[in-house]
Write a protein that holds these residues in place. Structure first.
Motif, PDB file in Angstrom:
ATOM      1  N   PRO A  15       0.786  -1.233   0.000  1.00  0.00           N
ATOM      2  CA  PRO A  15       0.000   0.000   0.000  1.00  0.00           C
ATOM      3  C   PRO A  15       0.823   1.290   0.000  1.00  0.00           C
ATOM      4  O   PRO A  15       0.371   2.298  -0.518  1.00  0.00           O
ATOM      5  CB  PRO A  15      -0.865  -0.118   1.254  1.00  0.00           C
ATOM      6  N   ARG A  16       2.012   1.242   0.582  1.00  0.00           N
ATOM      7  CA  ARG A  16       2.896   2.428   0.576  1.00  0.00           C
ATOM      8  C   ARG A  16       4.260   1.978   0.074  1.00  0.00           C
ATOM      9  O   ARG A  16       5.104   1.537   0.842  1.00  0.00           O
ATOM     10  CB  ARG A  16       2.973   3.043   1.970  1.00  0.00           C
ATOM     11  N   HIS A  42      -7.437 -13.223  -1.492  1.00  0.00           N
ATOM     12  CA  HIS A  42      -8.095 -13.042  -0.193  1.00  0.00           C
ATOM     13  C   HIS A  42      -7.479 -11.798   0.443  1.00  0.00           C
ATOM     14  O   HIS A  42      -6.283 -11.782   0.733  1.00  0.00           O
ATOM     15  CB  HIS A  42      -7.875 -14.255   0.712  1.00  0.00           C
ATOM     16  N   LEU A  43      -8.277 -10.768   0.618  1.00  0.00           N
ATOM     17  CA  LEU A  43      -7.788  -9.518   1.197  1.00  0.00           C
ATOM     18  C   LEU A  43      -8.212  -9.421   2.656  1.00  0.00           C
ATOM     19  O   LEU A  43      -9.402  -9.379   2.964  1.00  0.00           O
ATOM     20  CB  LEU A  43      -8.316  -8.311   0.417  1.00  0.00           C
ATOM     21  N   ALA A  58     -11.396  -0.473  -1.470  1.00  0.00           N
ATOM     22  CA  ALA A  58     -12.208  -0.770  -2.657  1.00  0.00           C
ATOM     23  C   ALA A  58     -11.332  -0.843  -3.912  1.00  0.00           C
ATOM     24  O   ALA A  58     -11.530  -1.709  -4.765  1.00  0.00           O
ATOM     25  CB  ALA A  58     -13.298   0.278  -2.820  1.00  0.00           C
ATOM     26  N   ALA A  59     -10.359   0.050  -4.019  1.00  0.00           N
ATOM     27  CA  ALA A  59      -9.465   0.043  -5.182  1.00  0.00           C
ATOM     28  C   ALA A  59      -8.589  -1.210  -5.195  1.00  0.00           C
ATOM     29  O   ALA A  59      -8.356  -1.797  -6.258  1.00  0.00           O
ATOM     30  CB  ALA A  59      -8.600   1.299  -5.192  1.00  0.00           C
ATOM     31  N   VAL A  60      -8.125  -1.636  -4.025  1.00  0.00           N
ATOM     32  CA  VAL A  60      -7.314  -2.861  -3.949  1.00  0.00           C
ATOM     33  C   VAL A  60      -8.165  -4.061  -4.340  1.00  0.00           C
ATOM     34  O   VAL A  60      -7.725  -4.926  -5.101  1.00  0.00           O
ATOM     35  CB  VAL A  60      -6.684  -3.035  -2.548  1.00  0.00           C
ATOM     36  N   THR A  95       3.561  -0.961  -8.235  1.00  0.00           N
ATOM     37  CA  THR A  95       2.179  -0.566  -8.014  1.00  0.00           C
ATOM     38  C   THR A  95       1.720  -1.135  -6.680  1.00  0.00           C
ATOM     39  O   THR A  95       2.462  -1.837  -5.999  1.00  0.00           O
ATOM     40  CB  THR A  95       1.272  -1.091  -9.144  1.00  0.00           C
ATOM     41  N   VAL A  96       0.488  -0.871  -6.334  1.00  0.00           N
ATOM     42  CA  VAL A  96      -0.051  -1.358  -5.063  1.00  0.00           C
ATOM     43  C   VAL A  96      -0.090  -2.884  -5.041  1.00  0.00           C
ATOM     44  O   VAL A  96       0.093  -3.495  -4.003  1.00  0.00           O
ATOM     45  CB  VAL A  96      -1.443  -0.760  -4.800  1.00  0.00           C
ATOM     46  N   LEU A  97      -0.317  -3.522  -6.198  1.00  0.00           N
ATOM     47  CA  LEU A  97      -0.283  -4.979  -6.287  1.00  0.00           C
ATOM     48  C   LEU A  97       0.888  -5.404  -7.145  1.00  0.00           C
ATOM     49  O   LEU A  97       1.163  -4.807  -8.180  1.00  0.00           O
ATOM     50  CB  LEU A  97      -1.565  -5.522  -6.915  1.00  0.00           C
TER      51      LEU A  97
END
Length: 123
Positions: A15-16, A42-43, A58-60, A95-97
């Motif tokens: 995330p960061r 699975h988040l 929500a974006a993740v 990126t975040v993922l």
């Protein structure tokens, strides 16, 4: 039963990016011999928000859904072969993922192995 080779990578949420902290949020598995490519995700929202209280959950979730859709040939991956989709998703990114390193294994059932890896590495 004959075991067949497969490749997999753990899907990670970062995330960061400047902090380099991450959580495992899924597994991407490709088995060329059985024409199998899938992602299971699975988040754990609590863990994500612990790393970044301002994370856009929500974006993740939407990004994770797009990884699963890409495996099925959705969006820009429509004309790609399964191996191309796997390599595209497993390619390094900031990126975040992102996908972790690609590992190999042997299995008789790629779908069952994917579920086993998600339980072991994510949940």
């Amino acid at each position: 039963m004959t075991r067949i080779p497969y490749e997999y990578a753990v899907i990670q949420a970062v995330p960061r990016i400047e902090r380099g902290e991450l959580i495992n949020v899924g597994v991407l598995l490709y088995c060329q011999r059985q024409d199998f490519l899938a992602a299971r995700t699975h988040l754990d929202e609590t863990r994500l928000l612990t790393l970044d209280p301002a994370a856009d959950v929500a974006a993740v979730r939407a990004a994770l859904a797009s990884w699963e859709a890409t495996c099925q040939g959705g969006g820009a991956s429509a004309g790609m072969k399964l191996g191309e989709r796997f390599r595209w998703l497993a390619a390094p990114r900031s990126t975040v993922l992102r996908a972790g390193p690609v590992h190999m294994g042997l299995t008789v059932d790629p779908a069952a192995e994917l579920e086993r890896l998600v339980e072991l590495l994510v949940r």
